[in-house]
Design an enzyme around this catalytic site. Structure first.
Site, PDB file in Angstrom:
ATOM      1  N   THR A 286      -6.121  -0.769   8.547  1.00 46.64           N
ATOM      2  CA  THR A 286      -5.739   0.216   9.557  1.00 46.64           C
ATOM      3  C   THR A 286      -6.928   0.669  10.394  1.00 46.64           C
ATOM      4  OG1 THR A 286      -4.953   2.500   9.783  1.00 46.64           O
ATOM      5  CG2 THR A 286      -5.992   1.955   7.714  1.00 46.64           C
ATOM      6  N   ASP A 287      -6.625   1.177  11.593  1.00 48.74           N
ATOM      7  CA  ASP A 287      -7.698   1.750  12.423  1.00 48.74           C
ATOM      8  C   ASP A 287      -8.187   3.088  11.880  1.00 48.74           C
ATOM      9  OD1 ASP A 287      -5.462   3.300  13.061  1.00 48.74           O
ATOM     10  OD2 ASP A 287      -5.569   2.954  15.220  1.00 48.74           O
ATOM     11  N   GLU A 288      -7.411   3.671  10.935  1.00 46.23           N
ATOM     12  CA  GLU A 288      -7.795   5.005  10.430  1.00 46.23           C
ATOM     13  C   GLU A 288      -9.109   4.980   9.664  1.00 46.23           C
ATOM     14  OE1 GLU A 288      -4.859   7.583   8.933  1.00 46.23           O
ATOM     15  OE2 GLU A 288      -3.301   6.797  10.232  1.00 46.23           O
TER      16      GLU A 288
ATOM     17  N   ALA B 121       0.860  -1.191   0.000  1.00 42.24           N
ATOM     18  CA  ALA B 121       0.000   0.000   0.000  1.00 42.24           C
ATOM     19  C   ALA B 121       0.890   1.232   0.000  1.00 42.24           C
ATOM     20  CB  ALA B 121      -0.888   0.022   1.248  1.00 42.24           C
TER      21      ALA B 121
ATOM     22  N   LYS C 212      -7.896   3.014   1.995  1.00 46.31           N
ATOM     23  CA  LYS C 212      -7.852   1.750   2.736  1.00 46.31           C
ATOM     24  C   LYS C 212      -9.276   1.256   3.014  1.00 46.31           C
ATOM     25  CE  LYS C 212      -4.746  -0.242   4.139  1.00 46.31           C
ATOM     26  NZ  LYS C 212      -3.874  -1.291   3.513  1.00 46.31           N
TER      27      LYS C 212
ATOM     28  N   TYR D 200      -5.666   8.729   2.381  1.00 41.80           N
ATOM     29  CA  TYR D 200      -5.115   7.405   2.721  1.00 41.80           C
ATOM     30  C   TYR D 200      -6.188   6.528   3.362  1.00 41.80           C
ATOM     31  CZ  TYR D 200      -2.938   3.891   5.729  1.00 41.80           C
ATOM     32  OH  TYR D 200      -2.633   2.719   6.379  1.00 41.80           O
TER      33      TYR D 200
ATOM     34  N   HIS E  25      -6.312  16.631  10.560  1.00 41.14           N
ATOM     35  CA  HIS E  25      -5.596  15.730  11.476  1.00 41.14           C
ATOM     36  C   HIS E  25      -6.551  15.032  12.460  1.00 41.14           C
ATOM     37  CE1 HIS E  25      -1.709  15.522  14.154  1.00 41.14           C
ATOM     38  NE2 HIS E  25      -2.202  14.319  13.859  1.00 41.14           N
TER      39      HIS E  25
HETATM   40  P1  NAD Z   1       5.270   0.881   4.038  1.00 44.39           P
HETATM   41  O1  NAD Z   1       4.899   2.122   3.328  1.00 44.39           O
HETATM   42  O2  NAD Z   1       6.441   0.875   4.950  1.00 44.39           O
HETATM   43  O3  NAD Z   1       5.549  -0.276   2.962  1.00 44.39           O
HETATM   44  C1  NAD Z   1       4.718  -0.487   1.866  1.00 44.39           C
HETATM   45  C2  NAD Z   1       5.425  -1.457   0.921  1.00 44.39           C
HETATM   46  O4  NAD Z   1       4.528  -1.722  -0.173  1.00 44.39           O
HETATM   47  C3  NAD Z   1       6.718  -0.900   0.320  1.00 44.39           C
HETATM   48  O5  NAD Z   1       7.722  -1.891   0.324  1.00 44.39           O
HETATM   49  C4  NAD Z   1       6.335  -0.551  -1.117  1.00 44.39           C
HETATM   50  O6  NAD Z   1       7.408  -0.662  -2.036  1.00 44.39           O
HETATM   51  C5  NAD Z   1       5.262  -1.590  -1.398  1.00 44.39           C
HETATM   52  N1  NAD Z   1       4.309  -1.160  -2.431  1.00 44.39           N
HETATM   53  C6  NAD Z   1       3.706   0.051  -2.555  1.00 44.39           C
HETATM   54  N2  NAD Z   1       2.919   0.064  -3.645  1.00 44.39           N
HETATM   55  C7  NAD Z   1       3.001  -1.169  -4.202  1.00 44.39           C
HETATM   56  C8  NAD Z   1       2.406  -1.777  -5.318  1.00 44.39           C
HETATM   57  N3  NAD Z   1       1.558  -1.101  -6.123  1.00 44.39           N
HETATM   58  N4  NAD Z   1       2.712  -3.063  -5.607  1.00 44.39           N
HETATM   59  C9  NAD Z   1       3.591  -3.763  -4.823  1.00 44.39           C
HETATM   60  N5  NAD Z   1       4.189  -3.222  -3.762  1.00 44.39           N
HETATM   61  C10 NAD Z   1       3.903  -1.950  -3.442  1.00 44.39           C
HETATM   62  O7  NAD Z   1       3.956   0.406   4.782  1.00 44.39           O
HETATM   63  P2  NAD Z   1       3.797  -0.302   6.199  1.00 44.39           P
HETATM   64  O8  NAD Z   1       3.836   0.716   7.268  1.00 44.39           O
HETATM   65  O9  NAD Z   1       4.697  -1.477   6.257  1.00 44.39           O
HETATM   66  O10 NAD Z   1       2.278  -0.791   6.086  1.00 44.39           O
HETATM   67  C11 NAD Z   1       1.973  -2.053   5.515  1.00 44.39           C
HETATM   68  C12 NAD Z   1       0.465  -2.224   5.512  1.00 44.39           C
HETATM   69  O11 NAD Z   1      -0.035  -2.148   6.841  1.00 44.39           O
HETATM   70  C13 NAD Z   1      -0.268  -1.152   4.703  1.00 44.39           C
HETATM   71  O12 NAD Z   1      -1.323  -1.771   4.021  1.00 44.39           O
HETATM   72  C14 NAD Z   1      -0.800  -0.205   5.769  1.00 44.39           C
HETATM   73  O13 NAD Z   1      -1.998   0.402   5.346  1.00 44.39           O
HETATM   74  C15 NAD Z   1      -1.044  -1.146   6.935  1.00 44.39           C
HETATM   75  N6  NAD Z   1      -0.928  -0.574   8.271  1.00 44.39           N
HETATM   76  C16 NAD Z   1       0.190   0.135   8.635  1.00 44.39           C
HETATM   77  C17 NAD Z   1       0.293   0.610   9.938  1.00 44.39           C
HETATM   78  C18 NAD Z   1       1.513   1.376  10.405  1.00 44.39           C
HETATM   79  O14 NAD Z   1       1.512   1.885  11.533  1.00 44.39           O
HETATM   80  N7  NAD Z   1       2.579   1.460   9.634  1.00 44.39           N
HETATM   81  C19 NAD Z   1      -0.736   0.381  10.853  1.00 44.39           C
HETATM   82  C20 NAD Z   1      -1.858  -0.316  10.441  1.00 44.39           C
HETATM   83  C21 NAD Z   1      -1.935  -0.809   9.154  1.00 44.39           C
HETATM   84  O1  DAU Z   2      -3.170   4.268  12.801  1.00 44.16           O
HETATM   85  C1  DAU Z   2      -2.531   3.437  11.869  1.00 44.16           C
HETATM   86  C2  DAU Z   2      -1.791   4.301  10.875  1.00 44.16           C
HETATM   87  O2  DAU Z   2      -0.656   4.811  11.557  1.00 44.16           O
HETATM   88  C3  DAU Z   2      -1.355   3.534   9.629  1.00 44.16           C
HETATM   89  O3  DAU Z   2      -2.497   3.099   8.927  1.00 44.16           O
HETATM   90  C4  DAU Z   2      -0.504   4.426   8.721  1.00 44.16           C
HETATM   91  O4  DAU Z   2      -0.024   3.685   7.621  1.00 44.16           O
HETATM   92  C5  DAU Z   2       0.661   4.942   9.525  1.00 44.16           C
HETATM   93  O5  DAU Z   2       1.410   5.841   8.746  1.00 44.16           O
HETATM   94  C6  DAU Z   2       0.171   5.644  10.791  1.00 44.16           C
HETATM   95  O6  DAU Z   2      -0.535   6.868  10.460  1.00 44.16           O
HETATM   96  P1  DAU Z   2      -0.323   8.201  11.322  1.00 44.16           P
HETATM   97  O7  DAU Z   2      -0.693   9.353  10.495  1.00 44.16           O
HETATM   98  O8  DAU Z   2      -0.961   8.058  12.668  1.00 44.16           O
HETATM   99  O9  DAU Z   2       1.279   8.078  11.530  1.00 44.16           O
HETATM  100  P2  DAU Z   2       2.438   9.177  11.501  1.00 44.16           P
HETATM  101  O10 DAU Z   2       3.661   8.494  12.012  1.00 44.16           O
HETATM  102  O11 DAU Z   2       2.520   9.863  10.186  1.00 44.16           O
HETATM  103  O12 DAU Z   2       1.955  10.224  12.587  1.00 44.16           O
HETATM  104  C7  DAU Z   2       1.701   9.816  13.915  1.00 44.16           C
HETATM  105  C8  DAU Z   2       1.218  11.049  14.666  1.00 44.16           C
HETATM  106  O13 DAU Z   2       2.300  11.973  14.772  1.00 44.16           O
HETATM  107  C9  DAU Z   2       0.107  11.785  13.949  1.00 44.16           C
HETATM  108  O14 DAU Z   2      -0.794  12.321  14.913  1.00 44.16           O
HETATM  109  C10 DAU Z   2       0.819  12.924  13.225  1.00 44.16           C
HETATM  110  C11 DAU Z   2       1.986  13.223  14.146  1.00 44.16           C
HETATM  111  N1  DAU Z   2       3.208  13.714  13.488  1.00 44.16           N
HETATM  112  C12 DAU Z   2       3.715  13.004  12.448  1.00 44.16           C
HETATM  113  C13 DAU Z   2       4.837  13.449  11.778  1.00 44.16           C
HETATM  114  C14 DAU Z   2       5.387  12.677  10.598  1.00 44.16           C
HETATM  115  C15 DAU Z   2       3.845  14.861  13.952  1.00 44.16           C
HETATM  116  O15 DAU Z   2       3.391  15.477  14.939  1.00 44.16           O
HETATM  117  N2  DAU Z   2       4.968  15.281  13.298  1.00 44.16           N
HETATM  118  C16 DAU Z   2       5.488  14.641  12.220  1.00 44.16           C
HETATM  119  O16 DAU Z   2       6.502  15.115  11.657  1.00 44.16           O
END
Ligand code: NAD
Ligand code: DAU
Length: 359
Positions: A134-136, A83, A164, A160, A294
């Site tokens: 995601t919880d979002e 994603a 999702k 985003y 936000h």
């Molecule tokens: P990330 O952005 O770190 O990694 C995404 C990966 O997907 C990358 O390796 C990218 O190259 C690959 N990718 C992107 N587009 C693609 C495509 N079209 N085809 C094939 N590969 C592709 O993401 P993450 O943080 O590891 O999140 C993984 C999953 O978990 C996502 O679906 C995200 O929505 C979900 N998620 C993330 C979080 C979080 O806190 N990071 C929380 C809840 C759910």
């Molecule tokens: O809740 C799950 C989600 O968590 C996933 O689905 C997303 O893929 C993942 O990116 C994450 O989303 P957030 O927007 O919550 O994560 P982020 O790390 O970007 O930001 C976390 C919190 O911190 C959010 O309230 C925004 C704030 N923030 C973020 C950045 C990058 C700042 O205050 N300063 C910053 O520079």
């Protein structure tokens, strides 16, 4: 050996999942990843060292490629992480999110359905499609609202989250209409090793290591529910093993924290682990303009997965954060290699000159 086709296995959570799957012997892995900016070459290189691992660079939306891989690899499960995942980038370029998260997932589902339909009965019975969400998708909570449950109505607020949510609905429809054995998980904010330094925790660690400002959006009181990434990966393995087809499971750390507190805790940890003359890490904290739209608060009610499948997190925020910081300290080459021209361009586009000046 079970065979997992993992999409997005070069990203943060996917790479942690693949590493655990291969080191703990859950099965063999074919990783399909497009290698976007979020896929660090050094992460792929780490995965290449592991046994029972294959990698293909490609797009989940590329139907002929996906069809070929399904036919040649014959997976028992598809674990769909791929994603576009960064909310801030979705505000700048929503189309990329619609393309990968919605169209890409739709194309993947269509090919997986065709593959699954022609499997022999035993293999068809065993097959699973696990969709990582995601919880979002549930929107934003007020301070007194109960945490998100699986039956909380969807109310996505960012491009985003909307993309999702759309993918979750497609997965649900493929189960309901065609009987595809899907499971969807909705997880809270992850942190841990291999997270690209544009999300809150790794960005703050990398900025602090460079003695640069730590940008906090708005008043820093937005709340997230933090989960150590390995706990998320183990939850996904549990869902694959024991989850009921067609169900969704919320996954969270029962660990709500305002952003400012997270960053202050991180600064205090660095002060202990890496004290530097004349540097008080907390003094780097800088308040910047808020993220448009936000979400104020996320919180997950993980009762269902705990009660029905017996999963619960192993790490506390304190133990998980210390492991995370130790990992980044031990992998400063990984951090340096992440600082590409594209990465610097993103920081400048997004934060202007704020990040390059000492506060
Ligand atoms: P990330 O952005 O770190 O990694 C995404 C990966 O997907 C990358 O390796 C990218 O190259 C690959 N990718 C992107 N587009 C693609 C495509 N079209 N085809 C094939 N590969 C592709 O993401 P993450 O943080 O590891 O999140 C993984 C999953 O978990 C996502 O679906 C995200 O929505 C979900 N998620 C993330 C979080 C979080 O806190 N990071 C929380 C809840 C759910
Ligand atoms: O809740 C799950 C989600 O968590 C996933 O689905 C997303 O893929 C993942 O990116 C994450 O989303 P957030 O927007 O919550 O994560 P982020 O790390 O970007 O930001 C976390 C919190 O911190 C959010 O309230 C925004 C704030 N923030 C973020 C950045 C990058 C700042 O205050 N300063 C910053 O520079």
């Amino acid at each position: 050996m079970m065979k997992f086709l993992v999409t997005g296995g070069g990203g943060f959570i996917g790479a942690n999942f693949v590493r655990l799957a291969l080191t703990e012997g859950w099965g063999t892995v074919l990783n399909l990843d497009k290698v976007t900016y979020a896929c660090h070459p050094a992460t792929l290189a780490m995965l290449e060292q592991l046994p029972n691992y294959q990698f293909v660079r490609g797009d989940v939306g590329d139907r002929p490629l996906v069809q070929d891989l399904l036919q040649s690899f014959q997976p028992d499960a598809v674990i769909h992480f791929a994603a576009e995942s960064h909310v801030d980038r979705s505000i700048n370029s929503p189309q990329d999110f619609i393309q990968t998260n919605v169209v890409g997932t739709a194309n993947l589902l269509e090919e997986v359905k065709t593959y699954w339909q022609q499997l022999p009965p035993g293999a068809q019975e065993r097959f699973r499609f696990i969709h990582i969400s995601t919880d979002e998708v549930y929107g934003s909570l007020g301070p007194e609202d109960p945490p998100f449950r699986e039956d909380t109505p969807y109310a996505p607020n960012s491009p985003y989250a909307a993309s999702k949510a759309a993918s979750d609905h497609l997965v649900r429809a493929y189960h309901h209409t065609y009987g595809l054995p899907t499971l969807t998980t909705n997880c809270s904010n992850n942190y841990g090793p291999y997270q690209f330094p544009e999300k809150l925790i790794p960005l703050m660690i990398c900025q602090a290591l460079a003695g640069q400002p730590l940008p906090i959006y708005g008043d820093g009181q937005n709340v997230r529910d933090w989960l150590y990434v390995e706990d998320h990966c183990r939850a996904l393995y549990t869902v694959w093993q024991k989850g009921q087809v067609g169900q969704t499971y919320n996954i969270g750390g029962n660990c709500e924290k305002p952003n400012l507190e997270v960053v202050q805790t991180l600064c205090d940890l660095l002060q202990t682990l890496l004290p530097r003359p004349h540097l008080n890490y907390r003094s780097l904290i800088t308040f910047v303009s808020d993220r448009p739209g936000h979400d104020r608060r996320y919180a997950i009610d993980a009762t269902k997965i705990q009660r029905e499948l017996g999963w619960q997190p192993r790490e506390t925020f304190s133990s998980g954060l210390e492991k995370t910081v130790q990992w980044y300290l031990a992998h400063q080459d990984w951090v340096e290699a992440a600082r590409t021209a594209d990465y610097s361009a993103w920081l400048v586009t997004h934060y202007g000159s704020v990040l390059t000046h000492r506060p």
